[in-house]
Design an enzyme around this catalytic site. Structure first.
Site, PDB file in Angstrom:
ATOM      1  N   HIS A  27      76.657  36.135  81.550  1.00  0.00           N
ATOM      2  CA  HIS A  27      75.490  36.069  82.427  1.00  0.00           C
ATOM      3  C   HIS A  27      75.308  34.678  83.024  1.00  0.00           C
ATOM      4  O   HIS A  27      74.678  34.527  84.060  1.00  0.00           O
ATOM      5  CB  HIS A  27      74.251  36.595  81.708  1.00  0.00           C
ATOM      6  CG  HIS A  27      74.284  38.072  81.631  1.00  0.00           C
ATOM      7  ND1 HIS A  27      74.819  38.739  80.560  1.00  0.00           N
ATOM      8  CD2 HIS A  27      73.944  39.020  82.550  1.00  0.00           C
ATOM      9  CE1 HIS A  27      74.778  40.038  80.803  1.00  0.00           C
ATOM     10  NE2 HIS A  27      74.250  40.238  81.992  1.00  0.00           N
TER      11      HIS A  27
ATOM     12  N   ARG B 285      68.139  42.647  87.579  1.00  0.00           N
ATOM     13  CA  ARG B 285      68.212  42.368  86.132  1.00  0.00           C
ATOM     14  C   ARG B 285      66.902  41.719  85.709  1.00  0.00           C
ATOM     15  O   ARG B 285      66.728  40.510  85.838  1.00  0.00           O
ATOM     16  CB  ARG B 285      69.357  41.394  85.844  1.00  0.00           C
ATOM     17  CG  ARG B 285      70.752  41.938  86.033  1.00  0.00           C
ATOM     18  CD  ARG B 285      71.773  40.888  85.613  1.00  0.00           C
ATOM     19  NE  ARG B 285      73.091  41.422  85.447  1.00  0.00           N
ATOM     20  CZ  ARG B 285      74.054  41.403  86.391  1.00  0.00           C
ATOM     21  NH1 ARG B 285      73.815  40.877  87.579  1.00  0.00           N
ATOM     22  NH2 ARG B 285      75.242  41.906  86.143  1.00  0.00           N
TER      23      ARG B 285
ATOM     24  N   ARG C 135      66.394  47.582  86.798  1.00  0.00           N
ATOM     25  CA  ARG C 135      67.014  47.889  85.512  1.00  0.00           C
ATOM     26  C   ARG C 135      66.058  47.417  84.425  1.00  0.00           C
ATOM     27  O   ARG C 135      65.605  46.265  84.447  1.00  0.00           O
ATOM     28  CB  ARG C 135      68.356  47.129  85.431  1.00  0.00           C
ATOM     29  CG  ARG C 135      69.308  47.610  84.363  1.00  0.00           C
ATOM     30  CD  ARG C 135      69.435  46.765  83.144  1.00  0.00           C
ATOM     31  NE  ARG C 135      69.720  45.376  83.314  1.00  0.00           N
ATOM     32  CZ  ARG C 135      70.936  44.831  83.284  1.00  0.00           C
ATOM     33  NH1 ARG C 135      72.005  45.569  83.166  1.00  0.00           N
ATOM     34  NH2 ARG C 135      71.085  43.539  83.367  1.00  0.00           N
TER      35      ARG C 135
ATOM     36  N   GLU D  14      77.867  52.198  80.916  1.00  0.00           N
ATOM     37  CA  GLU D  14      78.564  50.961  80.564  1.00  0.00           C
ATOM     38  C   GLU D  14      79.078  50.981  79.127  1.00  0.00           C
ATOM     39  O   GLU D  14      79.554  49.979  78.608  1.00  0.00           O
ATOM     40  CB  GLU D  14      77.681  49.733  80.828  1.00  0.00           C
ATOM     41  CG  GLU D  14      76.240  49.847  80.382  1.00  0.00           C
ATOM     42  CD  GLU D  14      75.391  48.640  80.781  1.00  0.00           C
ATOM     43  OE1 GLU D  14      75.919  47.657  81.314  1.00  0.00           O
ATOM     44  OE2 GLU D  14      74.183  48.695  80.518  1.00  0.00           O
TER      45      GLU D  14
ATOM     46  N   ASN E 179      80.918  45.430  83.794  1.00  0.00           N
ATOM     47  CA  ASN E 179      81.034  44.208  82.988  1.00  0.00           C
ATOM     48  C   ASN E 179      81.066  44.567  81.504  1.00  0.00           C
ATOM     49  O   ASN E 179      81.872  44.048  80.738  1.00  0.00           O
ATOM     50  CB  ASN E 179      79.847  43.276  83.250  1.00  0.00           C
ATOM     51  CG  ASN E 179      79.744  42.904  84.706  1.00  0.00           C
ATOM     52  OD1 ASN E 179      80.735  42.969  85.425  1.00  0.00           O
ATOM     53  ND2 ASN E 179      78.567  42.528  85.145  1.00  0.00           N
ATOM     54  N   ASP E 180      80.177  45.471  81.137  1.00  0.00           N
ATOM     55  CA  ASP E 180      80.168  45.911  79.751  1.00  0.00           C
ATOM     56  C   ASP E 180      81.198  47.002  79.498  1.00  0.00           C
ATOM     57  O   ASP E 180      81.873  46.993  78.471  1.00  0.00           O
ATOM     58  CB  ASP E 180      78.769  46.409  79.369  1.00  0.00           C
ATOM     59  CG  ASP E 180      77.849  45.258  79.024  1.00  0.00           C
ATOM     60  OD1 ASP E 180      78.291  44.364  78.270  1.00  0.00           O
ATOM     61  OD2 ASP E 180      76.713  45.229  79.512  1.00  0.00           O
TER      62      ASP E 180
ATOM     63  N   ARG F 189      83.286  39.754  76.634  1.00  0.00           N
ATOM     64  CA  ARG F 189      83.226  39.265  78.013  1.00  0.00           C
ATOM     65  C   ARG F 189      82.904  37.783  78.138  1.00  0.00           C
ATOM     66  O   ARG F 189      83.044  37.210  79.212  1.00  0.00           O
ATOM     67  CB  ARG F 189      82.239  40.107  78.836  1.00  0.00           C
ATOM     68  CG  ARG F 189      80.802  39.978  78.420  1.00  0.00           C
ATOM     69  CD  ARG F 189      79.941  41.058  79.049  1.00  0.00           C
ATOM     70  NE  ARG F 189      79.235  40.604  80.229  1.00  0.00           N
ATOM     71  CZ  ARG F 189      78.232  41.273  80.803  1.00  0.00           C
ATOM     72  NH1 ARG F 189      77.848  42.442  80.321  1.00  0.00           N
ATOM     73  NH2 ARG F 189      77.633  40.809  81.854  1.00  0.00           N
TER      74      ARG F 189
ATOM     75  N   CYS G 144      77.547  48.652  89.681  1.00  0.00           N
ATOM     76  CA  CYS G 144      76.844  47.381  89.850  1.00  0.00           C
ATOM     77  C   CYS G 144      77.472  46.258  89.023  1.00  0.00           C
ATOM     78  O   CYS G 144      76.949  45.155  88.987  1.00  0.00           O
ATOM     79  CB  CYS G 144      75.367  47.542  89.512  1.00  0.00           C
ATOM     80  SG  CYS G 144      75.096  48.078  87.819  1.00  0.00           S
TER      81      CYS G 144
END
Ligand code: PEP
Ligand code: MG
Length: 576
Positions: free
Chosen positions: A191, A298, A334, A433, A456-457, A467, A504
């Protein structure tokens, strides 16, 4: 001149002096003093307290006007520490008794205070250690006549060099004099990296030993696009990079020509392009880059850099602002996704061995419905001001989705009881995810309004690659056949139930892979605002037939490398 390679985390090239950011180490001298030197030491202490008070009040004022009164309130707790009679009296009485220089006495008292507070179970009191330490170090710095350059106090533009930078520190760099940053650890989809991209701060992460190799005021070139850092470049290299910087700007300008044009393929298919944001401040950038909505907001950053939880009213005002600004375009909010690499000091969350597999996101919200409902009610209330949608992070199966929807129904009922209105047709989506969700997408699709794939996840869980860990970053492969198959499965399952499938995660902004994703039938792309013009440019250059063939061929390849090479070749062909 030394060149080091790391992980390209946020694009752009910047040149500037290095500024080390990290825990400041003080060497505090220990000198015996005479009886007649006691008054002057007390005076020094009082002066340091006055100076510290002045500094904090100035900082509070500056933050109040830059970031808002809410953030400025944090410093009230710091001012209280300065008035702590017990602390002040202990310093003076020990000074008289032990006859040592005041800096030494103060540092001892500070250590004692910190250790006492660390052993207290109460979370609130534990939190006070941060304040005491912060103020204590400030006092000590003033006693020793030293200066600290935090982000907020930077006088010149610098490249920040640190072992690690937390997402909340990155958020604090916002609008400050940070040209770029370089860290020892971290990954491409941490992040911290995502935040840097949004704030358009070029970054290279995961350079082992960067903080050891780089010295304060070294001149650094940071190439966030290639993941390269050059320490003290020679004149020739500097000139080359300045040219590269201009070229980079030139390419951006070329893409920018597409920013306000519709994202339509050459054979007439319209593709929805949305933006990802972390802070409402990014809304102007979303519009500037030509997004037709926000596909991922987010919200957890709203909980960061503050001492308390946001109230329903505060949430409501934030969401209302974003909804109104983006109207009539959609905004997908989200719900709180804390945990993993995003920690919040307000919650008593135990340290976990595997935070990404632990008590995060929807798991936390389902366990703490009273916290979750505050946010849900605010989103619902804000939904009358624009086109809001809501989605849950980290859903691992349909039971979690049902539980979340039950809490959402309770929140709706609470609003109805109070006579407050909300958009009864607001869509509620599910992020895909977690591999178990990807593999049961057919089941989930029957009970949700849309999917948004969080690659990403999804990549970290499918390939078992942390990650944020630079040591295994080479295995983090969006183009891995396993990932592509999972995505295809999600799209097919969604379309069978006639729901839209969005993506996303950062993968949605990888130019070569975009060809494959489009060919697989992905409906919507939500990406950092800065990437939107480039994506539009690509979409406007292709036909669906072309990309369907590309996706078909990619599905027959055996490795990520083959997929990357193939899609890059096709992209070059298409963009000539
Ligand atoms: C993702 O996992 O792809 C995602 C978009 O969510 P986040 O990056 O915030 O975990
Ligand atoms: Mg995620």
């Amino acid at each position: 001149m030394i060149q080091i390679k790391g992980i390209a985390a946020a694009p752009g090239i910047r040149v500037g002096p290095a500024h080390k950011f990290g825990k400041e180490e003080f060497t505090v001298p220990r000198n015996e003093i005479r009886e007649d030197e006691i008054p002057i030491n007390i005076q020094l202490f009082e002066e340091a307290l006055i100076k510290t008070r002045k500094e904090i009040m100035e900082l509070q004022k500056r933050i109040g006007s830059d970031m808002g009164q809410e953030e400025a309130l944090i410093f009230d707790a710091h001012l209280l520490v300065l008035e702590d009679r017990m602390l002040i009296e202990e310093v003076i009485s020990r000074l008289k008794k032990e006859k040592l220089n005041v800096a030494c006495i103060f540092s001892e008292v500070l250590k004692k205070y910190t250790s006492v507070f660390s052993n207290i179970e109460d979370e609130y009191l534990k939190e006070r250690i941060v304040d005491i330490n912060d103020v204590g170090r400030r006092i000590l710095r003033n006693l020793l006549g030293k200066e600290r350059k935090a982000f907020l106090e930077l006088k010149e533009k610098v490249v920040v060099v640190a072992h690690d930078i937390s997402p909340s520190d990155t958020a604090a760099m916002h609008k400050k004099k940070v040209l770029a940053f370089v860290t020892d650890i971290g990954g491409k989809t941490s992040h911290t990296a995502i935040m840097a991209k949004s704030l358009e701060i070029p970054a290279v992460v995961g350079i082992e030993g960067a903080t050891a190799m780089i010295h304060p005021d070294d001149v650094l070139i940071v190439d966030g696009s290639m993941g390269v850092v050059i320490i003290n470049p020679d004149q020739q290299t500097l000139e080359n990079y300045r040219r590269e910087e201009q070229k980079f700007e030139g390419v951006l300008q070329k893409f920018l020509t597409a920013k306000d044009l519709p994202a339509v393929t050459r054979d007439g298919k319209t593709v929805q392009i949305y933006a990802n944001i972390e802070l409402p401040d990014e809304v102007p950038s979303v519009k500037l880059h030509g997004a037709k909505g926000i596909g991922l907001y987010r919200t957890e950053f709203f909980y960061m850099n503050r001492k308390d939880l946001p109230t329903e009213e505060e949430h409501y005002q934030e969401y209302k602002y974003v909804a109104q600004e983006m109207k009539p375009d959609p905004v997908v909010i989200r719900t709180l996704d804390l945990g993993g690499d995003k920690f919040l000091s307000q919650f008593a969350i135990p340290q976990e061995m595997q935070p990404f597999l632990g008590w995060r996101a929807i798991r936390f919200c389902l366990a703490r419905p009273e916290i979750f409902k505050v946010q849900l009610r605010a989103i619902l209330r804000a939904s009358v001001h624009g086109k809001l949608k809501l989605m849950y992070p980290m859903i691992s199966g349909v039971e979690e989705l049902r539980q979340a929807n039950t809490i959402l129904d309770q929140a709706k009922k609470e609003l109805e009881d109070k006579g407050l209105s909300y958009d009864k047709d607001m869509q509620v989506g599910t992020m895909i995810e977690v591999p178990s969700a990807a593999l049961t997408a057919d089941i989930l699709a029957k009970e949700t309004d849309f999917f948004s794939i969080g690659t990403n996840d999804l990549i970290q869980y499918s390939l078992a690659v942390d990650r944020v860990n630079e040591k295994v970053a080479y295995l983090y492969e969006p183009a891995h056949p396993a990932v592509l198959r999972m995505i295809k499965n999600i799209i097919t399952a969604g379309h069978k139930e006639k729901i839209k499938v969005a993506m996303c995660g950062e993968m949605a902004g990888e130019p070569g892979l975009v060809l494959i994703l489009l060919g697989m039938g992905l409906d919507e792309f939500s990406i950092p605002p800065q990437v939107i013009p480039e994506l539009k440019y690509i979409i406007r250059s292709i036909t669906m037939k072309q990309v369907e063939e590309i996706a078909q061929k990619a599905s027959t390849l055996s490795t990520a490398k083959e997929v990357n090479n193939y899609s890059q070749d096709k992209l070059r062909e298409i963009l000539k």
